[in-house]
Design a protein around this motif. Structure first.
Motif, PDB file in Angstrom:
ATOM      1  N   GLU A  93       0.856  -1.492   0.158  1.00 52.07           N
ATOM      2  CA  GLU A  93      -0.120  -0.124  -0.013  1.00 52.07           C
ATOM      3  C   GLU A  93       0.898   1.301   0.104  1.00 52.07           C
ATOM      4  O   GLU A  93       0.739   2.487  -1.029  1.00 52.07           O
ATOM      5  CB  GLU A  93      -1.162   0.130   1.584  1.00 52.07           C
ATOM      6  N   GLU A  94       1.867   0.758   0.937  1.00 50.85           N
ATOM      7  CA  GLU A  94       2.955   2.922   0.961  1.00 50.85           C
ATOM      8  C   GLU A  94       3.379   2.360  -0.050  1.00 50.85           C
ATOM      9  O   GLU A  94       3.605   3.901  -0.828  1.00 50.85           O
ATOM     10  CB  GLU A  94       4.312   1.925   2.394  1.00 50.85           C
ATOM     11  N   LEU A  95       3.332   1.286  -1.416  1.00 51.41           N
ATOM     12  CA  LEU A  95       4.465   1.842  -2.359  1.00 51.41           C
ATOM     13  C   LEU A  95       3.311   2.110  -3.837  1.00 51.41           C
ATOM     14  O   LEU A  95       3.955   3.225  -4.382  1.00 51.41           O
ATOM     15  CB  LEU A  95       4.992   0.379  -3.068  1.00 51.41           C
ATOM     16  N   LEU A  96       2.262   1.917  -4.108  1.00 52.72           N
ATOM     17  CA  LEU A  96       1.347   1.757  -4.524  1.00 52.72           C
ATOM     18  C   LEU A  96       0.374   3.559  -4.659  1.00 52.72           C
ATOM     19  O   LEU A  96       0.497   3.931  -5.642  1.00 52.72           O
ATOM     20  CB  LEU A  96       0.743   0.933  -5.263  1.00 52.72           C
ATOM     21  N   VAL A  97       0.116   3.700  -3.259  1.00 54.43           N
ATOM     22  CA  VAL A  97      -0.713   4.810  -2.388  1.00 54.43           C
ATOM     23  C   VAL A  97       0.719   5.584  -3.110  1.00 54.43           C
ATOM     24  O   VAL A  97      -0.055   6.992  -3.853  1.00 54.43           O
ATOM     25  CB  VAL A  97      -0.509   4.575  -1.576  1.00 54.43           C
ATOM     26  N   GLY A  98       2.066   5.522  -2.628  1.00 60.04           N
ATOM     27  CA  GLY A  98       2.985   6.475  -2.836  1.00 60.04           C
ATOM     28  C   GLY A  98       3.247   7.208  -3.965  1.00 60.04           C
ATOM     29  O   GLY A  98       3.149   8.296  -4.867  1.00 60.04           O
ATOM     30  N   SER A 143       0.311   9.032  -5.540  1.00 58.45           N
ATOM     31  CA  SER A 143       0.364  10.190  -4.730  1.00 58.45           C
ATOM     32  C   SER A 143       1.182  11.712  -5.659  1.00 58.45           C
ATOM     33  O   SER A 143       1.242  12.951  -5.724  1.00 58.45           O
ATOM     34  CB  SER A 143       0.891  10.268  -3.189  1.00 58.45           C
ATOM     35  N   ARG A 144       2.772  10.948  -5.560  1.00 60.52           N
ATOM     36  CA  ARG A 144       3.583  11.212  -6.092  1.00 60.52           C
ATOM     37  C   ARG A 144       3.163  12.198  -7.469  1.00 60.52           C
ATOM     38  O   ARG A 144       3.575  13.204  -7.916  1.00 60.52           O
ATOM     39  CB  ARG A 144       5.052  10.942  -6.223  1.00 60.52           C
ATOM     40  N   ARG A 191       0.334  12.143  -9.020  1.00 55.69           N
ATOM     41  CA  ARG A 191      -0.352  13.741  -8.926  1.00 55.69           C
ATOM     42  C   ARG A 191      -0.362  15.269  -8.342  1.00 55.69           C
ATOM     43  O   ARG A 191      -0.665  15.761  -9.336  1.00 55.69           O
ATOM     44  CB  ARG A 191      -2.036  12.365  -8.142  1.00 55.69           C
ATOM     45  N   GLN A 192       0.498  14.424  -7.284  1.00 60.49           N
ATOM     46  CA  GLN A 192       1.401  15.998  -6.985  1.00 60.49           C
ATOM     47  C   GLN A 192       2.101  16.535  -7.900  1.00 60.49           C
ATOM     48  O   GLN A 192       1.761  17.971  -8.659  1.00 60.49           O
ATOM     49  CB  GLN A 192       1.589  15.853  -5.388  1.00 60.49           C
ATOM     50  N   GLY A 193       2.695  15.799  -8.918  1.00 63.00           N
ATOM     51  CA  GLY A 193       4.001  16.602  -9.376  1.00 63.00           C
ATOM     52  C   GLY A 193       3.401  17.052 -10.969  1.00 63.00           C
ATOM     53  O   GLY A 193       3.303  17.892 -10.915  1.00 63.00           O
ATOM     54  N   GLY A 194       2.082  16.192 -11.118  1.00 59.97           N
ATOM     55  CA  GLY A 194       1.074  16.887 -12.820  1.00 59.97           C
ATOM     56  C   GLY A 194       0.022  17.707 -12.381  1.00 59.97           C
ATOM     57  O   GLY A 194       0.641  19.037 -13.078  1.00 59.97           O
ATOM     58  N   ARG A 195       0.249  18.201 -10.922  1.00 66.14           N
ATOM     59  CA  ARG A 195      -0.591  19.345 -10.514  1.00 66.14           C
ATOM     60  C   ARG A 195       0.351  20.491 -10.579  1.00 66.14           C
ATOM     61  O   ARG A 195      -0.243  21.156 -11.029  1.00 66.14           O
ATOM     62  CB  ARG A 195      -1.148  18.918  -9.570  1.00 66.14           C
ATOM     63  N   ALA A 196       1.092  19.880 -10.040  1.00 62.94           N
ATOM     64  CA  ALA A 196       2.479  21.141 -10.183  1.00 62.94           C
ATOM     65  C   ALA A 196       2.669  21.329 -11.260  1.00 62.94           C
ATOM     66  O   ALA A 196       2.589  23.430 -11.825  1.00 62.94           O
ATOM     67  CB  ALA A 196       3.323  20.191  -9.614  1.00 62.94           C
ATOM     68  N   VAL A 197       2.713  20.651 -12.891  1.00 66.96           N
ATOM     69  CA  VAL A 197       3.275  21.051 -13.343  1.00 66.96           C
ATOM     70  C   VAL A 197       2.257  22.408 -14.055  1.00 66.96           C
ATOM     71  O   VAL A 197       2.223  22.828 -15.049  1.00 66.96           O
ATOM     72  CB  VAL A 197       3.397  19.702 -14.338  1.00 66.96           C
ATOM     73  N   CYS A 198       0.684  21.849 -14.053  1.00 64.93           N
ATOM     74  CA  CYS A 198      -0.005  22.649 -14.343  1.00 64.93           C
ATOM     75  C   CYS A 198      -0.953  23.759 -14.385  1.00 64.93           C
ATOM     76  O   CYS A 198      -1.497  24.202 -14.825  1.00 64.93           O
ATOM     77  CB  CYS A 198      -1.492  21.442 -14.540  1.00 64.93           C
ATOM     78  N   VAL A 209      -5.628   4.505  -4.821  1.00 66.04           N
ATOM     79  CA  VAL A 209      -4.496   4.214  -5.948  1.00 66.04           C
ATOM     80  C   VAL A 209      -5.894   4.394  -7.403  1.00 66.04           C
ATOM     81  O   VAL A 209      -5.399   5.487  -8.270  1.00 66.04           O
ATOM     82  CB  VAL A 209      -3.910   3.224  -6.999  1.00 66.04           C
ATOM     83  N   ARG A 210      -6.850   4.013  -7.189  1.00 62.87           N
ATOM     84  CA  ARG A 210      -7.220   4.271  -9.333  1.00 62.87           C
ATOM     85  C   ARG A 210      -8.251   6.011  -8.606  1.00 62.87           C
ATOM     86  O   ARG A 210      -8.299   6.433  -9.728  1.00 62.87           O
ATOM     87  CB  ARG A 210      -8.597   3.580  -8.959  1.00 62.87           C
ATOM     88  N   ALA A 211      -8.344   6.459  -8.097  1.00 61.75           N
ATOM     89  CA  ALA A 211      -8.854   7.977  -8.090  1.00 61.75           C
ATOM     90  C   ALA A 211      -7.700   8.868  -8.033  1.00 61.75           C
ATOM     91  O   ALA A 211      -7.965   9.668  -8.878  1.00 61.75           O
ATOM     92  CB  ALA A 211      -9.307   7.926  -6.180  1.00 61.75           C
ATOM     93  N   LEU A 212      -6.968   8.238  -7.548  1.00 56.61           N
ATOM     94  CA  LEU A 212      -4.976   9.201  -7.812  1.00 56.61           C
ATOM     95  C   LEU A 212      -4.612   9.808  -9.152  1.00 56.61           C
ATOM     96  O   LEU A 212      -4.639  10.603  -9.747  1.00 56.61           O
ATOM     97  CB  LEU A 212      -4.232   8.926  -7.287  1.00 56.61           C
ATOM     98  N   GLN A 213      -5.036   8.498 -10.137  1.00 57.27           N
ATOM     99  CA  GLN A 213      -4.620   8.301 -11.296  1.00 57.27           C
ATOM    100  C   GLN A 213      -5.475   8.372 -11.822  1.00 57.27           C
ATOM    101  O   GLN A 213      -5.018   9.313 -13.417  1.00 57.27           O
ATOM    102  CB  GLN A 213      -5.127   6.381 -11.341  1.00 57.27           C
ATOM    103  N   ARG A 214      -7.314   9.031 -11.399  1.00 59.31           N
ATOM    104  CA  ARG A 214      -8.272   9.264 -12.199  1.00 59.31           C
ATOM    105  C   ARG A 214      -8.010  10.772 -12.112  1.00 59.31           C
ATOM    106  O   ARG A 214      -7.928  11.573 -13.495  1.00 59.31           O
ATOM    107  CB  ARG A 214      -9.620   9.086 -11.800  1.00 59.31           C
TER     108      ARG A 214
END
Length: 205
Positions: A63-68, A71-72, A74-81, A127-132
């Motif tokens: 869970e730590e691996l895949l949710v982590g 999350s990274r 999603r956060q990185g994409g948001r920062a770019v956008c 995970v799926r929500a973050l990916q969406r």
């Protein structure tokens, strides 16, 4: 997330991060189901039971691996956008961001592809929500760059480019120079795949 402040806290955080890194490698090589707590502990120089000082079990490590990683991304994409760049620059920055991820975290990609179903339902949904959300950022960036594309066309292209970027690095076994060439080629291919005019639009459909 609260940053560790004492030496003990920092050491514990570093051990936890080491366990997640080792898990990515072991799960990628052998599959989540085949890896034991003892093997995971041994990979970072501790006993199997000592792993439980950091995680409740192997499932929590996954869970730590895949949710982590989701999350990274999603956060990185948001920062770019949200950086306020021109549409084309935003799209190129997203491509560069994901290309770097794909070239440096191939083990995580393999685990994601194969072992996502092994996550508990709540973590899998997270995970799926973050990916969406990550996909939605890409779709918005692509449509800002190519307004003629429908949401469906943009979404199709974004998923196709993820397939391109996430699968190609598995074949790389070269040097740093090879990786630099790969990054340049992948970014060019991704840009072309995303932005080439749509036959449906050109044909008036």
């Amino acid at each position: 997330m609260t940053r560790p402040t004492t030496h003990r806290d920092r050491a514990k955080a570093e051990r936890r991060a080491s366990l997640v890194e080792a898990a990515a490698r072991l799960f990628a090589e052998n599959g989540y189901a085949a890896v034991t707590i003892e093997q995971l502990g041994s990979a970072v120089g501790i006993s199997g039971p000592a792993v439980y000082r950091h995680f409740s079990g192997k499932q929590a490590v996954l869970e730590e691996l895949l949710v982590g990683v989701s999350s990274r991304l999603r956060q990185g994409g948001r920062a770019v956008c949200t950086a306020g760049s021109a549409p084309a620059d935003t799209l190129r920055a997203l491509i560069a961001f994901h290309t770097d991820f794909a070239l440096t975290e191939t083990d995580v990609i393999r685990v994601q592809d194969r072992d996502l179903p092994s996550l508990a339902p709540v973590a899998r949904d997270r995970v799926r929500a973050l990916q969406r959300g990550y996909v939605d950022d890409w779709v918005a960036a692509l449509r800002a760059c190519s307004p003629a594309f429908s949401d469906a066309v943009a979404r199709l292209r974004v998923h196709a480019v993820f397939g391109l970027l996430n699968s190609t690095p598995h074949a790389l076994r070269g040097s740093r120079a090879d990786q630099a060439v790969a990054a340049s080629e992948l970014e060019a291919a991704a840009w072309a795949a995303l932005t080439v005019p749509s036959p449906a639009v050109e044909g008036g459909a």
